[in-house]
Scaffold this active site. Structure first.
Site, PDB file in Angstrom:
ATOM      1  N   GLY A  32       0.791  -1.233   0.000  1.00 22.30           N
ATOM      2  CA  GLY A  32       0.000   0.000   0.000  1.00 22.30           C
ATOM      3  C   GLY A  32       0.819   1.277   0.000  1.00 22.30           C
ATOM      4  O   GLY A  32       0.333   2.321   0.441  1.00 22.30           O
ATOM      5  N   SER A  33       2.057   1.222  -0.537  1.00 24.95           N
ATOM      6  CA  SER A  33       2.845   2.460  -0.546  1.00 24.95           C
ATOM      7  C   SER A  33       2.226   3.497  -1.489  1.00 24.95           C
ATOM      8  O   SER A  33       2.326   4.698  -1.243  1.00 24.95           O
ATOM      9  CB  SER A  33       4.309   2.186  -0.918  1.00 24.95           C
ATOM     10  OG  SER A  33       4.429   1.763  -2.250  1.00 24.95           O
ATOM     11  N   ASN A  34       1.568   3.044  -2.543  1.00 25.43           N
ATOM     12  CA  ASN A  34       0.885   4.000  -3.435  1.00 25.43           C
ATOM     13  C   ASN A  34      -0.351   4.596  -2.765  1.00 25.43           C
ATOM     14  O   ASN A  34      -0.655   5.774  -2.943  1.00 25.43           O
ATOM     15  CB  ASN A  34       0.530   3.337  -4.767  1.00 25.43           C
ATOM     16  CG  ASN A  34       1.735   3.247  -5.676  1.00 25.43           C
ATOM     17  OD1 ASN A  34       2.148   4.235  -6.272  1.00 25.43           O
ATOM     18  ND2 ASN A  34       2.334   2.062  -5.757  1.00 25.43           N
ATOM     19  N   ASN A 127      -5.403   2.700 -12.753  1.00 24.09           N
ATOM     20  CA  ASN A 127      -4.440   1.697 -12.321  1.00 24.09           C
ATOM     21  C   ASN A 127      -3.037   2.258 -12.510  1.00 24.09           C
ATOM     22  O   ASN A 127      -2.806   3.089 -13.383  1.00 24.09           O
ATOM     23  CB  ASN A 127      -4.594   0.417 -13.152  1.00 24.09           C
ATOM     24  CG  ASN A 127      -3.659  -0.679 -12.684  1.00 24.09           C
ATOM     25  OD1 ASN A 127      -3.468  -0.884 -11.478  1.00 24.09           O
ATOM     26  ND2 ASN A 127      -3.041  -1.392 -13.615  1.00 24.09           N
ATOM     27  N   HIS A 129       0.881   0.982 -13.257  1.00 27.21           N
ATOM     28  CA  HIS A 129       1.626  -0.195 -13.689  1.00 27.21           C
ATOM     29  C   HIS A 129       3.115   0.160 -13.763  1.00 27.21           C
ATOM     30  O   HIS A 129       3.490   1.192 -14.317  1.00 27.21           O
ATOM     31  CB  HIS A 129       1.122  -0.665 -15.060  1.00 27.21           C
ATOM     32  CG  HIS A 129       1.794  -1.933 -15.478  1.00 27.21           C
ATOM     33  ND1 HIS A 129       1.468  -3.154 -14.933  1.00 27.21           N
ATOM     34  CD2 HIS A 129       2.819  -2.165 -16.324  1.00 27.21           C
ATOM     35  CE1 HIS A 129       2.258  -4.080 -15.445  1.00 27.21           C
ATOM     36  NE2 HIS A 129       3.080  -3.513 -16.298  1.00 27.21           N
TER      37      HIS A 129
HETATM   38  C1  GRF Z   1       3.341  -1.136  -7.560  1.00 27.08           C
HETATM   39  O1  GRF Z   1       4.615  -1.383  -8.088  1.00 27.08           O
HETATM   40  C2  GRF Z   1       2.326  -0.944  -8.659  1.00 27.08           C
HETATM   41  O2  GRF Z   1       2.857  -0.374  -9.807  1.00 27.08           O
HETATM   42  C3  GRF Z   1       1.871  -2.358  -8.955  1.00 27.08           C
HETATM   43  O3  GRF Z   1       1.867  -2.987  -7.687  1.00 27.08           O
HETATM   44  C4  GRF Z   1       2.790  -2.348  -6.810  1.00 27.08           C
HETATM   45  C5  GRF Z   1       2.047  -1.969  -5.573  1.00 27.08           C
HETATM   46  O4  GRF Z   1       2.884  -1.462  -4.573  1.00 27.08           O
HETATM   47  N1  GRF Z   1       0.610  -2.365  -9.634  1.00 27.08           N
HETATM   48  P1  GRF Z   1       2.260  -0.846  -3.250  1.00 27.08           P
HETATM   49  O5  GRF Z   1       1.371  -1.914  -2.630  1.00 27.08           O
HETATM   50  O6  GRF Z   1       1.498   0.375  -3.614  1.00 27.08           O
HETATM   51  O7  GRF Z   1       3.439  -0.540  -2.371  1.00 27.08           O
END
Ligand code: GRF
Length: 223
Positions: A32-34, A127, A129
């Protein structure tokens, strides 16, 4: 005269919709870093939207802890308790609708959404990617690019459609792969870029600054 006042009503309606803050849901299966990057950015900047809901298919996802720490409503449904993916997705859809969600951001969500779900939220699901699409689609975008030996890879934020890693592209940013880079170093570089461009794409969406023309997404920043 009648036409003019009708026009005014619909113009006001458009303005009202634009001004309404968007309710954002984030779907995540892992770290969940994003999610964190979007949360942090939305708290520090005016993005005309709020992360109000986090969903995970994985009860152990750290993303759920991040949501709890940020006091964001969070929810997990275990696929094992459903007889089909269709039923599972319809249950999520019900919850998302009851939360009046305007935008769904997939952020490391490891299940492919069913087409019924996607059609209900057409052009309202984003999304991220970790490659420059259309290269290196699928779950191992970073590793696949690294092993292929490309000199440049990157990050893509796109709308979700019914094909995997395929919908109209909102933002892309390249990342150089140096000869001495390890896979881990590349992953770090990619994540750094992800955390920069995903929140931006979310902001453009929430401020109604995106216009989709076929496969092209035009960004109309109003400042
Ligand atoms: C990220 O590298 C994203 O591009 C891919 O999955 C990963 C998720 O990372 N779809 P996080 O859980 O947000 O840290």
């Amino acid at each position: 005269m009648k036409n003019n006042s009708l026009n005014k009503v619909s113009q006001n309606e458009v303005k009202k919709n634009e001004a309404r803050r968007k309710r954002i849901a984030i779907f995540a299966s892992g770290n969940g870093s994003n999610l964190q990057a979007i949360l942090d950015y939305s708290l520090k900047n005016d993005i005309n939207g709020d992360v109000v809901f986090v969903f995970s298919n994985n009860p152990d996802a750290y993303a759920l802890i991040r949501a709890k720490n940020a006091n964001v409503k969070n929810f997990c449904l275990d696929l094992k308790n459903f007889s089909s993916r269709q039923l599972y997705d319809m249950e999520i859809l019900k919850i998302v609708k009851s939360e009046n969600i305007d935008l769904i951001c997939l952020a490391g969500y490891m299940l492919i959404l069913s087409s019924d779900f996607i059609n209900e939220y057409q052009y309202k699901i984003l999304n991220i990617h970790p490659s420059l699409l259309p290269s290196f689609k699928g779950t191992h975008g970073i590793k696949d690019a690294f092993e292929y030996g490309v000199k440049v890879t990157g990050v893509t934020v796109h709308f979700v459609d019914n094909e995997l890693d395929h919908g109209p592209i909102i933002l892309q940013e390249p990342v150089k792969i140096n000869d001495e880079d390890s896979l881990e170093q590349l992953e770090e570089k990619i994540h750094k870029v992800e955390h920069k461009i995903y929140p931006l794409a979310v902001k453009y969406f929430c401020k109604d600054e995106l216009k989709i023309i076929g496969r092209k997404v035009i960004i109309n920043e109003r400042g």
